[in-house]
Design an enzyme around this catalytic site. Sequence first.
Site, PDB file in Angstrom:
ATOM      1  N   ASP A  77       0.816  -1.221   0.000  1.00  0.00           N
ATOM      2  CA  ASP A  77       0.000   0.000   0.000  1.00  0.00           C
ATOM      3  C   ASP A  77       0.852   1.274   0.000  1.00  0.00           C
ATOM      4  O   ASP A  77       0.316   2.375   0.115  1.00  0.00           O
ATOM      5  CB  ASP A  77      -0.914   0.028   1.239  1.00  0.00           C
ATOM      6  CG  ASP A  77      -2.249  -0.690   1.008  1.00  0.00           C
ATOM      7  OD1 ASP A  77      -2.693  -0.775  -0.160  1.00  0.00           O
ATOM      8  OD2 ASP A  77      -2.845  -1.144   2.002  1.00  0.00           O
TER       9      ASP A  77
ATOM     10  N   ARG B  65       0.579  -1.554   7.633  1.00  0.00           N
ATOM     11  CA  ARG B  65       1.177  -0.391   6.971  1.00  0.00           C
ATOM     12  C   ARG B  65       2.234   0.319   7.819  1.00  0.00           C
ATOM     13  O   ARG B  65       2.862   1.270   7.336  1.00  0.00           O
ATOM     14  CB  ARG B  65       0.082   0.606   6.557  1.00  0.00           C
ATOM     15  CG  ARG B  65      -0.863   0.029   5.488  1.00  0.00           C
ATOM     16  CD  ARG B  65      -1.670   1.101   4.800  1.00  0.00           C
ATOM     17  NE  ARG B  65      -0.831   1.995   4.013  1.00  0.00           N
ATOM     18  CZ  ARG B  65      -1.275   3.074   3.388  1.00  0.00           C
ATOM     19  NH1 ARG B  65      -2.548   3.409   3.469  1.00  0.00           N
ATOM     20  NH2 ARG B  65      -0.465   3.842   2.685  1.00  0.00           N
TER      21      ARG B  65
ATOM     22  N   ARG C 146      -9.716   5.428  10.970  1.00  0.00           N
ATOM     23  CA  ARG C 146      -8.258   5.313  11.018  1.00  0.00           C
ATOM     24  C   ARG C 146      -7.641   6.303  12.019  1.00  0.00           C
ATOM     25  O   ARG C 146      -7.117   5.894  13.045  1.00  0.00           O
ATOM     26  CB  ARG C 146      -7.665   5.549   9.619  1.00  0.00           C
ATOM     27  CG  ARG C 146      -8.175   4.566   8.559  1.00  0.00           C
ATOM     28  CD  ARG C 146      -7.665   3.175   8.813  1.00  0.00           C
ATOM     29  NE  ARG C 146      -8.069   2.229   7.794  1.00  0.00           N
ATOM     30  CZ  ARG C 146      -7.429   2.023   6.641  1.00  0.00           C
ATOM     31  NH1 ARG C 146      -6.356   2.714   6.348  1.00  0.00           N
ATOM     32  NH2 ARG C 146      -7.863   1.114   5.790  1.00  0.00           N
TER      33      ARG C 146
ATOM     34  N   HIS D  18     -11.406   7.018   4.826  1.00  0.00           N
ATOM     35  CA  HIS D  18     -10.477   8.152   4.973  1.00  0.00           C
ATOM     36  C   HIS D  18     -11.214   9.407   4.522  1.00  0.00           C
ATOM     37  O   HIS D  18     -11.987   9.359   3.550  1.00  0.00           O
ATOM     38  CB  HIS D  18      -9.254   7.991   4.038  1.00  0.00           C
ATOM     39  CG  HIS D  18      -8.114   7.205   4.594  1.00  0.00           C
ATOM     40  ND1 HIS D  18      -7.332   6.375   3.812  1.00  0.00           N
ATOM     41  CD2 HIS D  18      -7.576   7.157   5.846  1.00  0.00           C
ATOM     42  CE1 HIS D  18      -6.376   5.836   4.568  1.00  0.00           C
ATOM     43  NE2 HIS D  18      -6.505   6.293   5.800  1.00  0.00           N
TER      44      HIS D  18
ATOM     45  N   CYS E  83      -5.166   9.653  -3.193  1.00  0.00           N
ATOM     46  CA  CYS E  83      -4.482   8.720  -2.276  1.00  0.00           C
ATOM     47  C   CYS E  83      -3.032   8.503  -2.720  1.00  0.00           C
ATOM     48  O   CYS E  83      -2.160   8.249  -1.892  1.00  0.00           O
ATOM     49  CB  CYS E  83      -5.183   7.371  -2.259  1.00  0.00           C
ATOM     50  SG  CYS E  83      -6.847   7.376  -1.617  1.00  0.00           S
TER      51      CYS E  83
HETATM   52  N1  ARG Z   1      -5.331   0.100   1.071  1.00  0.00           N
HETATM   53  C1  ARG Z   1      -5.022   1.381   1.645  1.00  0.00           C
HETATM   54  C2  ARG Z   1      -5.532   1.442   3.070  1.00  0.00           C
HETATM   55  O1  ARG Z   1      -6.575   0.899   3.331  1.00  0.00           O
HETATM   56  C3  ARG Z   1      -5.619   2.473   0.813  1.00  0.00           C
HETATM   57  C4  ARG Z   1      -5.238   3.839   1.259  1.00  0.00           C
HETATM   58  C5  ARG Z   1      -5.878   4.924   0.475  1.00  0.00           C
HETATM   59  N2  ARG Z   1      -5.337   6.180   0.803  1.00  0.00           N
HETATM   60  C6  ARG Z   1      -6.033   7.288   1.031  1.00  0.00           C
HETATM   61  N3  ARG Z   1      -5.399   8.400   1.206  1.00  0.00           N
HETATM   62  N4  ARG Z   1      -7.329   7.267   1.135  1.00  0.00           N
HETATM   63  O2  ARG Z   1      -4.905   2.025   3.927  1.00  0.00           O
END
Ligand code: ARG
Length: 295
Positions: A90, A115, A160, A189, A289
Amino acid sequence: MTAEHTSVVLTATATTVAGATPSRRTPRRQRYLVTRPTYFDVVYSINPWMHTDVATDSGLAMRQWENLVATFRRLGHEVEICEGAPGLPDMVFAANAGTVIDGVAVPAKFSTDKRSGEEKPYTDWFRDHVGSVVVPTLVNEGEGDLLWTGRLLLAGSGFRTDPLAHNEVAEALGVPLVPLKLVDPFFYHLDTALAVLDTETAESTETIAYYPGAFSAGSQSALRRLYPDAIIVSRADAEWFALNAVSDGRNVVVPEQAPTFARQLEERGFAPVPVDVSEFRKAGGGAKCCTLILR
Ligand code: ARG
């Protein structure tokens, strides 16, 4: 309003909608950080878009990303490229690297250990390229959840970023912050549900677009109070990550699969620049993203 006034207003609107290139707005040259998707893949699932049984096409992902970078350069922007790292599929989503305002970087602290390996390479990159780095202690996923309008830091939480991190980030960056609560897991997000199209400067005023259904009732009310003129985006467009747009104040890089949003942008004097970043949608991401704005 007299009939004469009404017809003048309608004529002006019709001209804008049908007009060739909208020219009401001025682009700003920006500096972006992007990360090459050499190791991009979907091998775990941390949002509802990610299905490990759906294959990604790494060649197509690379071509779509290269086209995104070429688009930014063609629009006159400076693009810094960070290399990806094996085992960090990612890492292409550079928006999550941190938040940079006026030469101060707050790197991300990820909510998931899938991550957290990205924190060190991105923090090292900031140390080498940005004046000052303030390492956070609480979970924040960078520009994924923290969007600067030139006046306010719009700050998401709910999936998040820890709401307690909002204070930490605001203090480090020295900015006023507006907390916003996300409630729909598909828009996990803030940058999947809200786009800053123009920032507050001496010459321009803030313009945003958002999908109301992604926000709690209180946050919807807060957004209406702050931005009564915002562009309201449909769920169908939001699901193609229309709001995951990269704007320079005039040119707005948007997914080509969201034509209604493109028309809404034109009506407001922006110039939509469609790109196809559909491979990244398999991981829950779009153009923004993949892009961190360095200010
Ligand atoms: N697979 C990543 C996650 O879930 C995607 C992140 C997307 N980034 C963003 N800025 N929305 O963290």
